[in-house]
Design an enzyme around this catalytic site. Structure first.
Site, short mmCIF file in Angstrom:
data_model
loop_
_atom_site.label_atom_id
_atom_site.label_comp_id
_atom_site.label_asym_id
_atom_site.label_seq_id
_atom_site.Cartn_x
_atom_site.Cartn_y
_atom_site.Cartn_z
N ASP A 20 -4.61 40.74 37.84
CA ASP A 20 -5.43 39.98 37.16
C ASP A 20 -5.37 38.66 38.05
O ASP A 20 -4.80 38.25 38.58
CB ASP A 20 -4.80 39.73 35.87
CG ASP A 20 -5.60 38.55 34.91
OD1 ASP A 20 -6.87 38.92 34.92
OD2 ASP A 20 -5.06 38.01 33.94
N ASN A 68 -13.11 45.58 29.22
CA ASN A 68 -13.69 44.84 30.15
C ASN A 68 -15.31 45.04 30.17
O ASN A 68 -15.81 44.56 30.87
CB ASN A 68 -13.18 45.37 31.52
CG ASN A 68 -11.90 44.46 31.95
OD1 ASN A 68 -10.94 44.91 32.53
ND2 ASN A 68 -11.43 43.44 31.13
N ARG A 187 2.64 41.28 36.36
CA ARG A 187 1.54 40.49 35.91
C ARG A 187 1.24 39.31 36.81
O ARG A 187 1.99 38.30 36.15
CB ARG A 187 1.22 40.58 34.48
CG ARG A 187 -0.29 39.80 34.25
CD ARG A 187 -0.80 39.80 32.64
NE ARG A 187 -2.25 39.38 32.64
CZ ARG A 187 -2.77 40.07 31.72
NH1 ARG A 187 -2.62 40.64 30.64
NH2 ARG A 187 -4.24 39.44 31.84
N GLU A 206 10.87 46.48 32.52
CA GLU A 206 11.22 45.19 32.76
C GLU A 206 9.96 44.35 33.12
O GLU A 206 8.99 44.73 34.12
CB GLU A 206 12.01 44.66 34.05
CG GLU A 206 13.40 45.25 33.81
CD GLU A 206 14.15 44.58 32.39
OE1 GLU A 206 13.94 43.45 32.52
OE2 GLU A 206 14.96 45.14 31.90
#
Ligand code: IPE
Ligand code: IPE
Ligand code: MG
Length: 239
Positions: A20, A68, A187, A206
């Protein structure tokens, strides 16, 4: 090799990344969003290679979500062109890069040309070190609905009964069938959410959220995320 590197604990077997921040990267530079996606594709090449050298067995990347499609036609089209170019190149260099591809997502919505590239990449068999699971038109909820439908079809066909649905059997209906759950989900971009990524598979993953935009993500950032992962105390509900 430095002693510290020699002693570094093994990396997770399976790392997943929500790629991202491409749009913001482009905006910062006054470039069109598509330029951000092109830079993001470069970043993916770099990190996939690095995962191979680290000995990571599975790399799952979120490339395009079921949501998207809400973006402008120009942007979606730009992403699809980049995907096609990337896959053509990947097919050419597959043996050199020692990578194997799997695609997670509903490919039926993609152009026949792109779908064929995905199928060709998946059907190639050769020696590989890392399996890349490319999430394309992927949604975690869509994956679960599809799994539920497939199970219902098996029940309707008399292949099994409702009581036969176990967690293991559920796994077998998912795009990720046969792939161990990711130990680590990264991320970049500063957002702290899953955005419909790996809802089932992330039960005990995690999470590492990082303040770097995906096109700027370097091998050092992956090292940092892996170090953070090794500092975590994974309990799986135990003590
Ligand atoms: C991720 O980058 C790529 C895709 C979702 C296809 P974004 O395009 O979401 O970048 P930001 O979040 O707008 O910066
Ligand atoms: C998630 O990013 C999807 C991909 C990286 C492919 P988004 O940019 O689409 O997620 P939101 O909209 O910020 O939640
Ligand atoms: Mg985004």
């Amino acid at each position: 090799m430095a002693l510290s590197e020699e002693r570094a604990p093994a990396p997770p077997r399976h790392i997943a990344i929500i790629m991202d921040g491409n749009g913001r990267w482009a905006k910062q530079r006054g470039l069109p969003r598509t330029a951000g996606h092109a830079a993001g594709a470069e970043s993916f090449r770099r990190i996939a290679n690095y995962c191979r050298t680290l000995g990571v067995e599975y790399l799952t990347v979120y490339a395009f979500s079921t949501e998207n499609w809400k973006r402008s036609q120009d942007e979606v089209q730009g992403i699809m062109v980049l995907l096609r170019r990337y896959l053509e190149e990947a097919l050419r260099d597959m043996d050199k890069n020692q990578v194997r591809f799997r695609f997670f997502g509903d490919l039926s919505q993609l152009s026949p040309q792109l779908r064929k590239l995905c199928r060709d990449a998946e059907s190639r068999s050769g020696v590989y070190k890392v399996q890349v699971n490319f999430c394309l038109n992927y949604g975690g909820r869509d994956e679960l609905v599809r799994a539920a439908r497939r199970f219902a079809q098996d029940v309707a066909a008399g292949k099994c009964g409702p009581e036969d649905l176990t967690e293991e059997r559920m796994d077998s209906y998912l795009y990720s069938a046969g792939v161990p759950d990711p130990e680590l989900i990264i991320r970049p971009s500063g957002e702290k959410r899953l955005s419909n990524f790996l809802l089932w598979q992330s039960a005990y993953s995690e999470f590492v959220f990082m303040n770097v935009l995906w096109p700027d993500f370097m091998p050092e950032h992956l090292d940092e995320a892996i170090e953070e992962f090794h500092r975590r105390n994974r309990r799986f509900g135990g003590t």
